[in-house]
Design a protein around this motif. Sequence first.
Motif, PDB file in Angstrom:
ATOM      1  N   THR A 232       0.854  -1.181   0.000  1.00 20.64           N
ATOM      2  CA  THR A 232       0.000   0.000   0.000  1.00 20.64           C
ATOM      3  C   THR A 232       0.894   1.236   0.000  1.00 20.64           C
ATOM      4  N   PHE A 233       0.832   1.983  -1.103  1.00 24.52           N
ATOM      5  CA  PHE A 233       1.706   3.138  -1.252  1.00 24.52           C
ATOM      6  C   PHE A 233       0.960   4.308  -1.881  1.00 24.52           C
ATOM      7  N   PRO A 234       0.531   5.273  -1.055  1.00 19.74           N
ATOM      8  CA  PRO A 234      -0.020   6.502  -1.617  1.00 19.74           C
ATOM      9  C   PRO A 234       1.102   7.268  -2.331  1.00 19.74           C
ATOM     10  N   ARG A 235       0.802   7.684  -3.551  1.00 18.58           N
ATOM     11  CA  ARG A 235       1.785   8.438  -4.345  1.00 18.58           C
ATOM     12  C   ARG A 235       1.217   9.825  -4.650  1.00 18.58           C
ATOM     13  N   PHE A 236       2.110  10.779  -4.865  1.00 14.18           N
ATOM     14  CA  PHE A 236       1.664  12.112  -5.263  1.00 14.18           C
ATOM     15  C   PHE A 236       2.566  12.640  -6.366  1.00 14.18           C
ATOM     16  N   SER A 237       1.957  13.398  -7.285  1.00 19.85           N
ATOM     17  CA  SER A 237       2.719  13.976  -8.387  1.00 19.85           C
ATOM     18  C   SER A 237       2.277  15.416  -8.612  1.00 19.85           C
ATOM     19  N   TYR A 238       3.198  16.220  -9.136  1.00 12.16           N
ATOM     20  CA  TYR A 238       2.949  17.644  -9.340  1.00 12.16           C
ATOM     21  C   TYR A 238       3.919  18.160 -10.403  1.00 12.16           C
TER      22      TYR A 238
ATOM     23  N   ALA B 151       3.963  28.013  -5.329  1.00 16.32           N
ATOM     24  CA  ALA B 151       2.884  27.944  -6.324  1.00 16.32           C
ATOM     25  C   ALA B 151       2.747  29.335  -6.953  1.00 16.32           C
ATOM     26  N   PRO B 152       2.477  29.450  -8.206  1.00 16.54           N
ATOM     27  CA  PRO B 152       2.112  28.398  -9.150  1.00 16.54           C
ATOM     28  C   PRO B 152       3.296  27.795  -9.890  1.00 16.54           C
ATOM     29  N   ASN B 153       4.520  28.290  -9.641  1.00 14.12           N
ATOM     30  CA  ASN B 153       5.671  27.743 -10.376  1.00 14.12           C
ATOM     31  C   ASN B 153       5.833  26.245 -10.134  1.00 14.12           C
ATOM     32  N   VAL B 154       5.771  25.863  -8.874  1.00 12.01           N
ATOM     33  CA  VAL B 154       5.662  24.441  -8.542  1.00 12.01           C
ATOM     34  C   VAL B 154       4.170  24.216  -8.400  1.00 12.01           C
ATOM     35  N   GLY B 155       3.635  23.288  -9.174  1.00 17.56           N
ATOM     36  CA  GLY B 155       2.193  23.123  -9.296  1.00 17.56           C
ATOM     37  C   GLY B 155       1.440  23.084  -7.975  1.00 17.56           C
ATOM     38  N   ASP B 156       0.379  23.892  -7.909  1.00 14.77           N
ATOM     39  CA  ASP B 156      -0.499  23.870  -6.743  1.00 14.77           C
ATOM     40  C   ASP B 156      -1.356  22.603  -6.754  1.00 14.77           C
TER      41      ASP B 156
ATOM     42  N   LEU C 169      -4.610  16.862   6.439  1.00 13.33           N
ATOM     43  CA  LEU C 169      -3.190  17.038   6.163  1.00 13.33           C
ATOM     44  C   LEU C 169      -2.769  18.345   6.834  1.00 13.33           C
ATOM     45  N   LYS C 170      -1.707  18.306   7.624  1.00 18.61           N
ATOM     46  CA  LYS C 170      -1.227  19.483   8.366  1.00 18.61           C
ATOM     47  C   LYS C 170      -2.314  20.024   9.289  1.00 18.61           C
ATOM     48  N   GLY C 171      -3.173  19.147   9.804  1.00 10.51           N
ATOM     49  CA  GLY C 171      -4.221  19.568  10.721  1.00 10.51           C
ATOM     50  C   GLY C 171      -5.416  20.218  10.044  1.00 10.51           C
ATOM     51  N   ILE C 172      -5.416  20.259   8.729  1.00  8.88           N
ATOM     52  CA  ILE C 172      -6.519  20.848   7.958  1.00  8.88           C
ATOM     53  C   ILE C 172      -7.299  19.723   7.297  1.00  8.88           C
ATOM     54  N   THR C 173      -8.617  19.744   7.466  1.00  5.14           N
ATOM     55  CA  THR C 173      -9.466  18.702   6.902  1.00  5.14           C
ATOM     56  C   THR C 173     -10.290  19.277   5.760  1.00  5.14           C
ATOM     57  N   ARG C 174     -10.247  18.581   4.626  1.00  2.42           N
ATOM     58  CA  ARG C 174     -11.008  18.973   3.441  1.00  2.42           C
ATOM     59  C   ARG C 174     -11.681  17.732   2.850  1.00  2.42           C
ATOM     60  N   PRO C 175     -12.877  17.922   2.266  1.00  6.79           N
ATOM     61  CA  PRO C 175     -13.522  16.792   1.590  1.00  6.79           C
ATOM     62  C   PRO C 175     -12.831  16.503   0.256  1.00  6.79           C
TER      63      PRO C 175
ATOM     64  N   ILE D 290      -5.867  17.354  -5.481  1.00 13.74           N
ATOM     65  CA  ILE D 290      -6.052  18.351  -4.422  1.00 13.74           C
ATOM     66  C   ILE D 290      -5.187  19.557  -4.741  1.00 13.74           C
ATOM     67  N   LYS D 291      -5.427  20.645  -4.023  1.00 11.52           N
ATOM     68  CA  LYS D 291      -4.568  21.820  -4.125  1.00 11.52           C
ATOM     69  C   LYS D 291      -3.727  21.915  -2.862  1.00 11.52           C
ATOM     70  N   ARG D 292      -2.426  22.072  -3.034  1.00 10.33           N
ATOM     71  CA  ARG D 292      -1.525  22.206  -1.883  1.00 10.33           C
ATOM     72  C   ARG D 292      -1.922  23.392  -1.025  1.00 10.33           C
ATOM     73  N   SER D 293      -2.309  24.475  -1.679  1.00  9.52           N
ATOM     74  CA  SER D 293      -2.644  25.699  -0.949  1.00  9.52           C
ATOM     75  C   SER D 293      -3.852  25.512  -0.029  1.00  9.52           C
ATOM     76  N   ASP D 294      -4.736  24.553  -0.342  1.00  8.57           N
ATOM     77  CA  ASP D 294      -5.874  24.264   0.542  1.00  8.57           C
ATOM     78  C   ASP D 294      -5.429  23.684   1.881  1.00  8.57           C
ATOM     79  N   PHE D 295      -4.193  23.174   1.921  1.00 10.95           N
ATOM     80  CA  PHE D 295      -3.666  22.540   3.135  1.00 10.95           C
ATOM     81  C   PHE D 295      -2.470  23.327   3.691  1.00 10.95           C
ATOM     82  N   ASN D 296      -2.390  24.607   3.376  1.00 10.68           N
ATOM     83  CA  ASN D 296      -1.319  25.459   3.869  1.00 10.68           C
ATOM     84  C   ASN D 296       0.056  24.898   3.497  1.00 10.68           C
TER      85      ASN D 296
END
Length: 189
Positions: free
Chosen positions: A32-38, A171-176, A125-131, A160-166
């Motif tokens: 089980t490996f959650p992956r992320f890309s940007y 961003a936006p140079n490194v994808g949000d 993520l980072k103490g911020i909860t989003r649906p 997801i947007k990184r900015s939604d989780f502080n």
Amino acid sequence: MKKTFLTALLAAVVAAPAFAAPAVYTVDDKHTFPRFSYSHFGFSTQLSRFNKTTGTVTLDAANRTGEVDVTIDTTSVDTGSELFDGHIQGADFLDTANHPTATFKSTKVTFNGDMPATIEGNLTLKGITRPVTLTVTSFKAMPHPMVKKPALGANATTVIKRSDFNAGKYAPNVGDEVTLDIAIEAIQM
């Protein structure tokens, strides 16, 4: 003859709830490996993963319902570079010193036939909860050929947007926008 029929009928009625009961599966942390890309300045799409994930999946196939409860150890981030792993764990991004885990708890699973199609839930993520809504791209439930127990596996994705989780530095140079791809396997214990 009547007694045999009634005995068989009673046995079937008593056993039926056992077959229809929800089954709880424990996340297999070796598969089980959650992956992320940007986007990295538009030069490339960077792909990283988390190496430690725990949790449970509950599936009631007969009633087409389910639940997912997963915890990701954010200190296990793996970018392929120890230096960058430390950078990603910093306060501007994952802030693992203060938030060493991320969680996903489902609120609704929608089925398409016998296969889960979407999983709605809350990502913290980072103490911020989003649906978020995960789209299930593959799913399989069957006896595991090696451990000889019921097992399931799935792949799911969301954006997801990184900015939604502080965590939106650069961003936006490194994808949000960050694409999350979750590969999960779980075994009934």
